[in-house]
Design a protein around this motif. Structure first.
Motif, PDB file in Angstrom:
ATOM      1  N   LEU A 172     -36.998  -0.277  37.790  1.00 25.53           N
ATOM      2  CA  LEU A 172     -37.338  -0.441  39.199  1.00 25.53           C
ATOM      3  C   LEU A 172     -36.342  -1.403  39.823  1.00 25.53           C
ATOM      4  O   LEU A 172     -36.028  -2.444  39.245  1.00 25.53           O
ATOM      5  N   VAL A 173     -35.861  -1.056  40.986  1.00 23.65           N
ATOM      6  CA  VAL A 173     -34.956  -1.914  41.738  1.00 23.65           C
ATOM      7  C   VAL A 173     -35.751  -2.511  42.890  1.00 23.65           C
ATOM      8  O   VAL A 173     -36.416  -1.788  43.639  1.00 23.65           O
ATOM      9  N   LEU A 174     -35.707  -3.832  42.996  1.00 28.30           N
ATOM     10  CA  LEU A 174     -36.365  -4.549  44.076  1.00 28.30           C
ATOM     11  C   LEU A 174     -35.292  -5.242  44.897  1.00 28.30           C
ATOM     12  O   LEU A 174     -34.286  -5.696  44.347  1.00 28.30           O
ATOM     13  N   LEU A 175     -35.505  -5.326  46.193  1.00 25.97           N
ATOM     14  CA  LEU A 175     -34.566  -6.002  47.077  1.00 25.97           C
ATOM     15  C   LEU A 175     -35.185  -7.328  47.501  1.00 25.97           C
ATOM     16  O   LEU A 175     -36.340  -7.377  47.909  1.00 25.97           O
ATOM     17  N   ASP A 176     -34.411  -8.400  47.398  1.00 27.52           N
ATOM     18  CA  ASP A 176     -34.919  -9.729  47.722  1.00 27.52           C
ATOM     19  C   ASP A 176     -34.200 -10.298  48.928  1.00 27.52           C
ATOM     20  O   ASP A 176     -32.977 -10.432  48.933  1.00 27.52           O
ATOM     21  N   GLY A 177     -34.988 -10.613  49.924  1.00 27.39           N
ATOM     22  CA  GLY A 177     -34.482 -11.196  51.162  1.00 27.39           C
ATOM     23  C   GLY A 177     -35.520 -10.981  52.237  1.00 27.39           C
ATOM     24  O   GLY A 177     -36.571 -10.389  51.990  1.00 27.39           O
ATOM     25  N   THR A 178     -35.249 -11.449  53.433  1.00 34.00           N
ATOM     26  CA  THR A 178     -36.143 -11.134  54.540  1.00 34.00           C
ATOM     27  C   THR A 178     -36.158  -9.614  54.703  1.00 34.00           C
ATOM     28  O   THR A 178     -35.283  -8.913  54.167  1.00 34.00           O
ATOM     29  N   TRP A 179     -37.106  -9.106  55.448  1.00 30.42           N
ATOM     30  CA  TRP A 179     -37.153  -7.651  55.647  1.00 30.42           C
ATOM     31  C   TRP A 179     -35.853  -7.164  56.282  1.00 30.42           C
ATOM     32  O   TRP A 179     -35.322  -6.122  55.925  1.00 30.42           O
ATOM     33  N   ARG A 180     -35.337  -7.939  57.216  1.00 33.46           N
ATOM     34  CA  ARG A 180     -34.076  -7.560  57.867  1.00 33.46           C
ATOM     35  C   ARG A 180     -32.927  -7.514  56.851  1.00 33.46           C
ATOM     36  O   ARG A 180     -32.114  -6.580  56.840  1.00 33.46           O
ATOM     37  N   LYS A 181     -32.851  -8.520  55.980  1.00 34.52           N
ATOM     38  CA  LYS A 181     -31.780  -8.564  54.979  1.00 34.52           C
ATOM     39  C   LYS A 181     -31.959  -7.465  53.928  1.00 34.52           C
ATOM     40  O   LYS A 181     -30.982  -6.890  53.459  1.00 34.52           O
ATOM     41  N   ALA A 182     -33.193  -7.163  53.577  1.00 34.44           N
ATOM     42  CA  ALA A 182     -33.446  -6.096  52.606  1.00 34.44           C
ATOM     43  C   ALA A 182     -33.009  -4.743  53.183  1.00 34.44           C
ATOM     44  O   ALA A 182     -32.384  -3.938  52.490  1.00 34.44           O
ATOM     45  N   ARG A 183     -33.314  -4.514  54.453  1.00 35.21           N
ATOM     46  CA  ARG A 183     -32.858  -3.262  55.085  1.00 35.21           C
ATOM     47  C   ARG A 183     -31.333  -3.213  55.144  1.00 35.21           C
ATOM     48  O   ARG A 183     -30.729  -2.155  54.967  1.00 35.21           O
ATOM     49  N   LYS A 184     -30.701  -4.373  55.363  1.00 33.84           N
ATOM     50  CA  LYS A 184     -29.230  -4.408  55.380  1.00 33.84           C
ATOM     51  C   LYS A 184     -28.683  -4.065  54.002  1.00 33.84           C
ATOM     52  O   LYS A 184     -27.697  -3.322  53.887  1.00 33.84           O
ATOM     53  N   LEU A 185     -29.305  -4.605  52.938  1.00 35.24           N
ATOM     54  CA  LEU A 185     -28.868  -4.268  51.580  1.00 35.24           C
ATOM     55  C   LEU A 185     -28.905  -2.757  51.370  1.00 35.24           C
ATOM     56  O   LEU A 185     -27.989  -2.183  50.784  1.00 35.24           O
ATOM     57  N   MET A 186     -29.964  -2.112  51.848  1.00 38.77           N
ATOM     58  CA  MET A 186     -30.049  -0.653  51.723  1.00 38.77           C
ATOM     59  C   MET A 186     -28.958   0.024  52.542  1.00 38.77           C
ATOM     60  O   MET A 186     -28.321   0.963  52.075  1.00 38.77           O
ATOM     61  N   HIS A 187     -28.752  -0.455  53.756  1.00 43.57           N
ATOM     62  CA  HIS A 187     -27.804   0.176  54.670  1.00 43.57           C
ATOM     63  C   HIS A 187     -26.367   0.141  54.140  1.00 43.57           C
ATOM     64  O   HIS A 187     -25.622   1.103  54.297  1.00 43.57           O
ATOM     65  N   VAL A 188     -25.973  -0.966  53.519  1.00 42.89           N
ATOM     66  CA  VAL A 188     -24.583  -1.102  53.074  1.00 42.89           C
ATOM     67  C   VAL A 188     -24.366  -0.584  51.649  1.00 42.89           C
ATOM     68  O   VAL A 188     -23.238  -0.628  51.157  1.00 42.89           O
TER      69      VAL A 188
END
Length: 185
Positions: free
Chosen positions: A89-105
């Protein structure tokens, strides 16, 4: 707090991709998760392109790799015993805005099948105002996913240092300040 960090062994591997701005955050729950679980790794990076070994690992067909991230029509995480591949499982750590940015880039993250947690879950993170129902810290999301996937694993042990950290922060700020800013009536 170190004595509270468990040393759990799970079948499921977790990869936590942490936005670099979260690395030195005082309440770094991703770090607590990675320290308490033998099969968890913390990768601090905004772009996975700088980490070709992880790009290859995410695409390895011998693994069932999924991104734990909510969204419309995203199925709930489930054991699905018919798929016998080892699970990551991959989890993204950061604010919701930063997590969405991680996905976007990161197209490699976008390409992963997504799973989510039940929206009815409530965060224990009493020092943050929750942006929407079901919003959990990274450690809470990892614990809840493992609770579903590996019911016999004592995942609540992972939350002991998290709870102690929150209690210490509340004590340091004082009861009055906490009540004014965080308690809901």
């Amino acid at each position: 707090m170190c004595p509270l960090i468990p040393n759990l062994n799970s079948h499921t591997r977790l990869l936590v991709v942490q936005h670099p701005s979260e690395r030195n955050h005082a309440l770094n729950t991703a770090r607590l998760l990675a320290l308490g679980l033998q099969q968890a790794e913390l990768l601090v990076a905004e772009s996975l392109a700088e980490h070709p070994q992880w790009l290859a690992a995410l695409q390895d067909p011998h693994w069932r790799t999924e991104l734990l991230f909510p969204g419309p029509d995203v199925p709930l995480v489930s054991a699905q015993p018919e798929d016998s591949r080892p699970r990551r499982l991959v989890l993204l750590d950061g604010t919701w805005r930063k997590a969405r940015k991680l996905m976007h880039v990161n197209p490699a993250l976008q390409a992963l099948p997504r799973v989510s947690l039940p929206a009815s879950l409530r965060s224990r993170y009493r020092l943050r105002k929750v942006p929407h129902p079901g919003a959990l810290s990274t450690i809470e999301a990892g614990v809840e996913a493992l609770r579903i996937l590996e019911p016999g694993l004592p995942v609540d042990q992972l939350l002991a240092p998290f709870d102690a950290l929150i209690d210490a922060q509340i004590n340091a700020m004082g009861a009055d300040l906490y009540a004014r800013n965080y308690r809901t009536h």
